[in-house]
Write a protein that holds these residues in place. Sequence first.
Motif, PDB file in Angstrom:
ATOM      1  N   THR A  85     -19.293 113.705 -93.728  1.00 28.42           N
ATOM      2  CA  THR A  85     -20.302 114.226 -94.645  1.00 28.42           C
ATOM      3  C   THR A  85     -19.720 115.085 -95.772  1.00 28.42           C
ATOM      4  OG1 THR A  85     -20.636 116.103 -93.167  1.00 28.42           O
ATOM      5  CG2 THR A  85     -22.110 114.234 -92.903  1.00 28.42           C
ATOM      6  N   LEU A  86     -18.705 115.867 -95.476  1.00 27.58           N
ATOM      7  CA  LEU A  86     -18.273 116.881 -96.432  1.00 27.58           C
ATOM      8  C   LEU A  86     -16.915 116.590 -97.061  1.00 27.58           C
ATOM      9  CD1 LEU A  86     -19.382 119.668 -94.017  1.00 27.58           C
ATOM     10  CD2 LEU A  86     -20.448 119.267 -96.229  1.00 27.58           C
ATOM     11  N   ARG A  87     -16.092 115.818 -96.367  1.00 32.01           N
ATOM     12  CA  ARG A  87     -14.787 115.402 -96.877  1.00 32.01           C
ATOM     13  C   ARG A  87     -13.796 116.549 -97.083  1.00 32.01           C
ATOM     14  NH1 ARG A  87     -14.862 110.252 -95.830  1.00 32.01           N
ATOM     15  NH2 ARG A  87     -13.235 109.806 -97.349  1.00 32.01           N
ATOM     16  N   THR A  88     -14.100 117.708 -96.540  1.00 34.39           N
ATOM     17  CA  THR A  88     -13.138 118.811 -96.627  1.00 34.39           C
ATOM     18  C   THR A  88     -11.985 118.535 -95.663  1.00 34.39           C
ATOM     19  OG1 THR A  88     -14.940 120.318 -97.115  1.00 34.39           O
ATOM     20  CG2 THR A  88     -12.883 121.313 -96.360  1.00 34.39           C
ATOM     21  N   PRO A  89     -10.741 118.714 -96.118  1.00 32.67           N
ATOM     22  CA  PRO A  89      -9.625 118.421 -95.213  1.00 32.67           C
ATOM     23  C   PRO A  89      -9.612 119.331 -93.992  1.00 32.67           C
ATOM     24  CG  PRO A  89      -8.812 119.391 -97.270  1.00 32.67           C
ATOM     25  CD  PRO A  89     -10.280 119.125 -97.455  1.00 32.67           C
ATOM     26  N   VAL A  90      -9.276 118.736 -92.853  1.00 32.93           N
ATOM     27  CA  VAL A  90      -9.261 119.448 -91.572  1.00 32.93           C
ATOM     28  C   VAL A  90      -7.874 119.328 -90.958  1.00 32.93           C
ATOM     29  CG1 VAL A  90     -10.193 119.508 -89.219  1.00 32.93           C
ATOM     30  CG2 VAL A  90     -11.703 118.944 -91.149  1.00 32.93           C
ATOM     31  N   ILE A  91      -7.330 120.452 -90.519  1.00 31.89           N
ATOM     32  CA  ILE A  91      -6.118 120.429 -89.696  1.00 31.89           C
ATOM     33  C   ILE A  91      -6.540 120.748 -88.270  1.00 31.89           C
ATOM     34  CG2 ILE A  91      -3.881 121.487 -89.222  1.00 31.89           C
ATOM     35  CD1 ILE A  91      -3.554 122.019 -92.175  1.00 31.89           C
ATOM     36  N   MET A  92      -6.278 119.817 -87.377  1.00 37.12           N
ATOM     37  CA  MET A  92      -6.655 120.018 -85.974  1.00 37.12           C
ATOM     38  C   MET A  92      -5.584 120.853 -85.276  1.00 37.12           C
ATOM     39  SD  MET A  92      -9.533 118.415 -85.636  1.00 37.12           S
ATOM     40  CE  MET A  92      -9.696 118.609 -83.850  1.00 37.12           C
ATOM     41  N   VAL A  93      -6.054 121.701 -84.365  1.00 35.24           N
ATOM     42  CA  VAL A  93      -5.150 122.529 -83.572  1.00 35.24           C
ATOM     43  C   VAL A  93      -5.374 122.164 -82.109  1.00 35.24           C
ATOM     44  CG1 VAL A  93      -4.511 124.859 -82.918  1.00 35.24           C
ATOM     45  CG2 VAL A  93      -5.322 124.403 -85.244  1.00 35.24           C
ATOM     46  N   SER A  94      -4.363 121.650 -81.462  1.00 39.78           N
ATOM     47  CA  SER A  94      -4.540 121.263 -80.068  1.00 39.78           C
ATOM     48  C   SER A  94      -3.640 122.118 -79.187  1.00 39.78           C
ATOM     49  CB  SER A  94      -4.227 119.783 -79.875  1.00 39.78           C
ATOM     50  OG  SER A  94      -2.857 119.548 -80.077  1.00 39.78           O
ATOM     51  N   ALA A  95      -4.107 122.330 -77.960  1.00 42.37           N
ATOM     52  CA  ALA A  95      -3.360 123.165 -77.029  1.00 42.37           C
ATOM     53  C   ALA A  95      -2.360 122.344 -76.237  1.00 42.37           C
ATOM     54  CB  ALA A  95      -4.322 123.870 -76.083  1.00 42.37           C
ATOM     55  N   ARG A  96      -2.618 121.062 -76.146  1.00 39.58           N
ATOM     56  CA  ARG A  96      -1.731 120.238 -75.333  1.00 39.58           C
ATOM     57  C   ARG A  96      -1.295 119.017 -76.117  1.00 39.58           C
ATOM     58  NH1 ARG A  96      -5.970 120.990 -71.832  1.00 39.58           N
ATOM     59  NH2 ARG A  96      -6.621 118.864 -72.174  1.00 39.58           N
ATOM     60  N   SER A  98      -1.006 116.190 -75.002  1.00 39.24           N
ATOM     61  CA  SER A  98      -1.826 115.035 -74.626  1.00 39.24           C
ATOM     62  C   SER A  98      -3.049 114.901 -75.524  1.00 39.24           C
ATOM     63  CB  SER A  98      -2.258 115.139 -73.166  1.00 39.24           C
ATOM     64  OG  SER A  98      -3.013 116.309 -72.960  1.00 39.24           O
ATOM     65  N   GLU A  99      -3.540 116.043 -76.027  1.00 43.47           N
ATOM     66  CA  GLU A  99      -4.699 115.972 -76.927  1.00 43.47           C
ATOM     67  C   GLU A  99      -4.334 115.350 -78.262  1.00 43.47           C
ATOM     68  OE1 GLU A  99      -7.051 120.011 -75.465  1.00 43.47           O
ATOM     69  OE2 GLU A  99      -5.914 120.002 -77.318  1.00 43.47           O
ATOM     70  N   VAL A 100      -3.061 115.491 -78.613  1.00 44.45           N
ATOM     71  CA  VAL A 100      -2.622 114.993 -79.912  1.00 44.45           C
ATOM     72  C   VAL A 100      -2.864 113.501 -80.012  1.00 44.45           C
ATOM     73  CG1 VAL A 100      -0.576 114.551 -81.301  1.00 44.45           C
ATOM     74  CG2 VAL A 100      -0.934 116.811 -80.311  1.00 44.45           C
ATOM     75  N   ASP A 101      -2.560 112.795 -78.925  1.00 45.98           N
ATOM     76  CA  ASP A 101      -2.750 111.348 -78.940  1.00 45.98           C
ATOM     77  C   ASP A 101      -4.213 111.002 -79.170  1.00 45.98           C
ATOM     78  OD1 ASP A 101      -0.083 111.068 -78.435  1.00 45.98           O
ATOM     79  OD2 ASP A 101      -0.355 111.085 -76.272  1.00 45.98           O
ATOM     80  N   VAL A 102      -5.089 111.814 -78.564  1.00 40.90           N
ATOM     81  CA  VAL A 102      -6.519 111.592 -78.756  1.00 40.90           C
ATOM     82  C   VAL A 102      -6.882 111.836 -80.216  1.00 40.90           C
ATOM     83  CG1 VAL A 102      -8.822 112.393 -78.116  1.00 40.90           C
ATOM     84  CG2 VAL A 102      -7.017 112.258 -76.390  1.00 40.90           C
ATOM     85  N   VAL A 103      -6.393 112.951 -80.739  1.00 43.72           N
ATOM     86  CA  VAL A 103      -6.707 113.318 -82.119  1.00 43.72           C
ATOM     87  C   VAL A 103      -6.271 112.204 -83.067  1.00 43.72           C
ATOM     88  CG1 VAL A 103      -6.089 114.890 -83.992  1.00 43.72           C
ATOM     89  CG2 VAL A 103      -6.647 115.800 -81.746  1.00 43.72           C
ATOM     90  N   ALA A 110      -8.874 113.638 -89.527  1.00 44.79           N
ATOM     91  CA  ALA A 110      -8.086 114.863 -89.675  1.00 44.79           C
ATOM     92  C   ALA A 110      -6.949 114.627 -90.660  1.00 44.79           C
ATOM     93  CB  ALA A 110      -7.530 115.292 -88.323  1.00 44.79           C
ATOM     94  N   ALA A 111      -6.694 115.622 -91.502  1.00 44.73           N
ATOM     95  CA  ALA A 111      -5.621 115.498 -92.475  1.00 44.73           C
ATOM     96  C   ALA A 111      -4.260 115.711 -91.824  1.00 44.73           C
ATOM     97  CB  ALA A 111      -5.819 116.511 -93.603  1.00 44.73           C
ATOM     98  N   ASP A 112      -4.242 116.501 -90.755  1.00 47.25           N
ATOM     99  CA  ASP A 112      -2.986 116.790 -90.076  1.00 47.25           C
ATOM    100  C   ASP A 112      -3.336 117.513 -88.775  1.00 47.25           C
ATOM    101  OD1 ASP A 112      -0.319 116.978 -89.528  1.00 47.25           O
ATOM    102  OD2 ASP A 112       0.223 117.998 -91.375  1.00 47.25           O
ATOM    103  N   TYR A 113      -2.316 117.832 -87.992  1.00 44.74           N
ATOM    104  CA  TYR A 113      -2.586 118.622 -86.800  1.00 44.74           C
ATOM    105  C   TYR A 113      -1.366 119.449 -86.454  1.00 44.74           C
ATOM    106  CZ  TYR A 113       0.339 115.509 -84.085  1.00 44.74           C
ATOM    107  OH  TYR A 113       1.403 114.824 -83.613  1.00 44.74           O
TER     108      TYR A 113
END
Length: 241
Positions: A85-96, A98-103, A110-113
């Motif tokens: 909806t908004l197209r604002t870039p998002v950087i995901m922050v994951s704790a594990r 294993s979540e990265v693969d999901v992301v 997501a623009a990056d993580y």
Amino acid sequence: MVWPHLAGVAVSTNGRPVVLVVEDEPSYQDALNVGLTVEGFIVVGATTIGQAREVFARNAPNLVLLDVMLPDGSGIDYCREIHQTLRTPVIMVSARTSEVDVVLGLEIGAADYVTKPYRLRELVARMRAVLRRPQSEPNAGDERITIGDIDIDLVRRSVAKRSLPIELSRKEFDLLALFAEHRGQVVTREQCLDALWWGLDLVDTRTLDTHVKRLRQKIEDDPPRPRHLVTVRGVGFRLDD
Ligand code: CA
């Protein structure tokens, strides 16, 4: 530390980028609030997705730093919502890891993580890189590179060889993209380390060789005798058609 959004008013930016930090861990909130402010960002914060929607509406951030695990839901779902909806870039922050693969696997936009624990310097480098990118979608033709029978889509971060998809890790993809953007030219080892690890001294130079080796195993027909990704002895690497 009180999140700046609690003041309940839109912040004055004076031209500085506004970053919405959605994070429920107090230690990270404090560190980011202080660290990112020092780095020239206006930090607005939220601890839940519900709060993030309110703060977003009030402050129109330039960038969102979004934790995956939040008290009222998944950052992955909220990232998808922002992207659609908004197209604002998002950087995901994951704790594990294993979540990265999901992301990465979900194409959530997501623009990056980054993975916790991360260094502020690394995070800021990624934030600045994301903010430098053009906000609108580039023409597909500008963002595809073909090297021999290998097709690289820089926007979707996907790679195919003879039309068959190749799974690459983030670093492997970043390396391949770096080489592809300098096709036919030598990319020095220092350039690789600077581009992928921001010249951080924590990187053992053998790490680069490991990534190159893995990349060859995925893109070359005969990895020990690479046709595309060749070593330029004593200097670096070159990607040839
Ligand atoms: Ca969390």
